[in-house]
Scaffold this motif. Structure first.
Motif: not given
Length: 635
Positions: A229, A231, A250, A362
């Motif tokens: 998960e 980034r 996320n 992000r």
């Protein structure tokens, strides 16, 4: 005669003044020394603080270069902690654990950046234990002292010893103070891992399990996150007296782990505020864009640790760093952290362009999501404001976790804030019973209309579109982030039937999907209420499962009256008061290490799968099986 009697009420003389000794004061006002009491169902309950106070002394020895491992044993309710530091000087063994303001940490040269500076910790453990034994091993000799509730019962003579230098403490928490207490392994697990992350190379053994970290806060973040998960890989930066680790996932929300001199400051403080502010400034300067602070920090998972001389905490339990902190007589904490990030984080991003690009994506994703929500958010907030003016869903309490504690009664206010609880109930009957039985100072009630929406797989847009979720979000005050949380304990209180269990799952899905940091930081619980009342003319026993019911029937003998509670509304307010009072049973919602939240939700709350059907069939148990299990446990 009446006048003479009345005048006595207002006498104020030498006899009116009473001095408590150290032991009496700790036992009379334990909250001042260890925060709240509790039964072990919360990670900040007193029984964990007692363990922490003893281990803190072991850690301080390790920090000074003495002792590379700590052995801990917990058998039933007895805790034994052995370090391999220098050992308490033998002539001071009794004084160190029974005289307030006795210690070796007043001279900052001896303990430059220690956790405990006021010599209170082990005295509080001693006073709040039915049995307390301390043994110091030093240079081939040893000395032991034994206490009961802080009173010295036996002081042993010095004897020769072949043991390594160090100190051994054994204690049993007083069950008249910590009623019905039990240790939850996951809380101890997290507590010990934190010690290891902050003291790379230190080895802690708990009942044979080994805890050790080689990479500090990097290990912490890797343990707290799911690799698939992330980034970008965890950014790990270290400087003199400061260490940070940063990544983005996320999930929704912000997640922080902050420490001062090895102490886990669960409520943050000056250093965490400085980190959040300094991080935003560094990111804006690096990308040369005025990104919104909320977009920069959305989905962040970070850890920050600082070491300072003589830190000022807001209470004895040291969960929040005070605002008076100056870093070693030089810059303020704010400037110290900001300068470190502006140099080290900026350098890291220049040297790692792939990470810098992932971080930028992000941030920009968060920006798009926020703008998409802006319109509906405004309408939802207007609806919530109108509803709040005459909100029958929320019966609020007087003390809240996010209130500012000031004044002479500050410690008492902080204790009340930690007790602040919101019960989320289903239907008017259950809400009515809890509302009438609750403690108005610290317990609030939020009433659901019916079954909430299954929000698995939905975006945060649904939180604003669904009136009930939006009102709950406002009641908790978590729209802008976890720091504003109004209640320390969020307790799901539903019936113990199929519908009640379903509502539990739907609420847990809501929190895990949109506010996972509430679960990860152990704020969400399930209320346990009795399933049965077993009574005769002499005694009433409330039972929480079939095994307890059978034991109660056996104890009372004859043919006692048995009532099965099908719903919370069937329990009268007078009865309910005991189930949400000091002896309340609540089960924490815990995410174990390695559990993938989205996969977990998919399995339990997604479309009905063959795998889930098989799991239910394989684990289906009838009442008879449960009774047999209970009997086997007792045997």
């Amino acid at each position: 005669m009446a006048k003479e009697k009345d005048s006595n009420l207002f006498d104020y003389n030498e006899e009116s003044i009473r001095s408590l000794d150290w032991r009496e004061h700790i036992r009379l006002r334990p909250g001042m020394y260890i925060g709240k009491l509790g039964d072990g169902s919360s990670p900040d309950d007193g029984i964990y603080v007692l363990i922490k106070e003893v281990i803190d002394n072991c850690i301080d020895e390790h920090t000074m270069g003495y002792g590379k491992h700590v052995d801990i044993t917990i058998e039933g309710k007895t805790v034994t902690i052995r370090d391999y530091g220098r050992g308490i000087p033998l002539g001071k063994v009794v004084d160190v654990v029974s005289k307030i303001n006795t210690g070796a940490k007043y001279d900052s040269k001896a303990f430059q950046k220690s956790v405990g500076l006021n010599g209170v910790g082990t005295k509080a453990v001693n006073a709040l234990s039915t049995y307390f034994k301390v043994t110091a091993y030093r240079e081939g000799k040893e000395k032991t002292a034994e206490f009961e509730r802080g009173v010295l019962t036996k002081e042993h003579k010095e004897t020769k010893s072949s043991e390594e230098n160090g100190t051994r403490v054994e204690f049993i928490p007083d069950d008249t103070v910590f009623k019905n207490f039990h240790y939850i392994h996951e809380y101890l697990d997290g507590q010990l891992w934190n010690y290891c992350y902050l003291n790379a190379g230190l080895v802690i053994n708990l009942n044979g399990k080994k805890y050790v970290s080689k990479n500090g806060l990097l290990d912490l973040l890797q343990r707290k996150t799911n690799e698939d998960e992330l980034r970008y890989p965890v950014i790990h930066l270290k400087g003199e007296d400061i260490e940070v680790a940063i990544t983005h996932e996320n999930q929704y929300g912000e997640e922080y782990y902050s420490f001062v001199n090895g102490q886990y400051t669960t409520q943050g403080g000056t250093h965490l505020a400085a980190f959040r502010e300094g991080y935003v400034k560094t990111i804006r300067d690096f990308y040369k864009k005025d990104y919104d602070a909320a977009d920069i920090r959305a989905s962040i998972c970070a850890a920050v640790s600082v070491r300072v001389q003589e830190p000022v905490f807001e209470s004895q339990t040291k969960t929040k760093l005070g605002s008076q902190v100056v870093y070693d007589g030089g810059p303020t904490m704010r400037n110290f952290v900001a300068d470190f990030l502006s140099k080290e984080l900026d350098n890291f991003l220049h040297r790692n362009p792939t990470t810098a690009e992932s971080l930028k994506k992000r941030i920009e994703q968060s920006e798009r999501e926020r703008k998409e929500l802006a319109g509906i958010k405004k309408l939802a907030n207007e609806r919530a404001k109108k509803a709040n003016m005459h909100n029958r869903k929320l019966r609020d309490c007087r003390f809240h976790l996010n209130d500012e504690a000031t004044g002479k009664d500050k410690d008492n206010i902080i204790e009340k804030q930690k007790e602040s609880t919101i019960f989320i109930t289903e239907g008017d009957s259950a809400s009515g019973s809890i509302t009438k039985a609750r403690q108005v100072e610290t317990q609030a009630v939020f009433s659901l209309r019916g079954k909430p929406l299954n929000c698995f797989g939905l975006t945060k847009k649904v939180v604003y579109e669904n009136e009930e979720f939006n009102l709950l979000q406002h009641a908790l005050n978590i729209e802008e982030g976890y720091e504003g949380l109004r209640y320390n304990n969020i307790v799901i209180a539903t019936d113990a039937d199929v519908d009640g269990m379903h509502i539990r799952l739907l609420l847990m899905t809501f929190f895990l999907q949109f506010f996972p940091d509430l679960v990860k930081n152990q704020h969400v619980y399930i209320l346990e209420t009795p399933l049965f009342r077993v009574r005769n003319k002499q005694e009433t026993i409330y039972c929480y499962d079939e095994g307890e019911k059978q034991a109660a029937i056996k104890k009372l003998g004859g043919k006692p009256e048995i009532t099965r509670f099908k719903g919370l509304g069937e329990i009268s307010p007078d009865e309910f008061a005991r189930f949400i009072g000091p002896e309340m049973r609540k089960e924490p919602v815990i995410i174990e290490h390695g559990e993938h939240i989205q996969q977990l939700l998919e399995y339990y709350m997604g479309k009905n799968t063959q795998e889930r059907q098989e799991f239910i069939i394989d684990n289906l148990k009838v009442e008879l099986d449960l009774v047999e299990e209970e009997e086997e446990k007792k045997a």
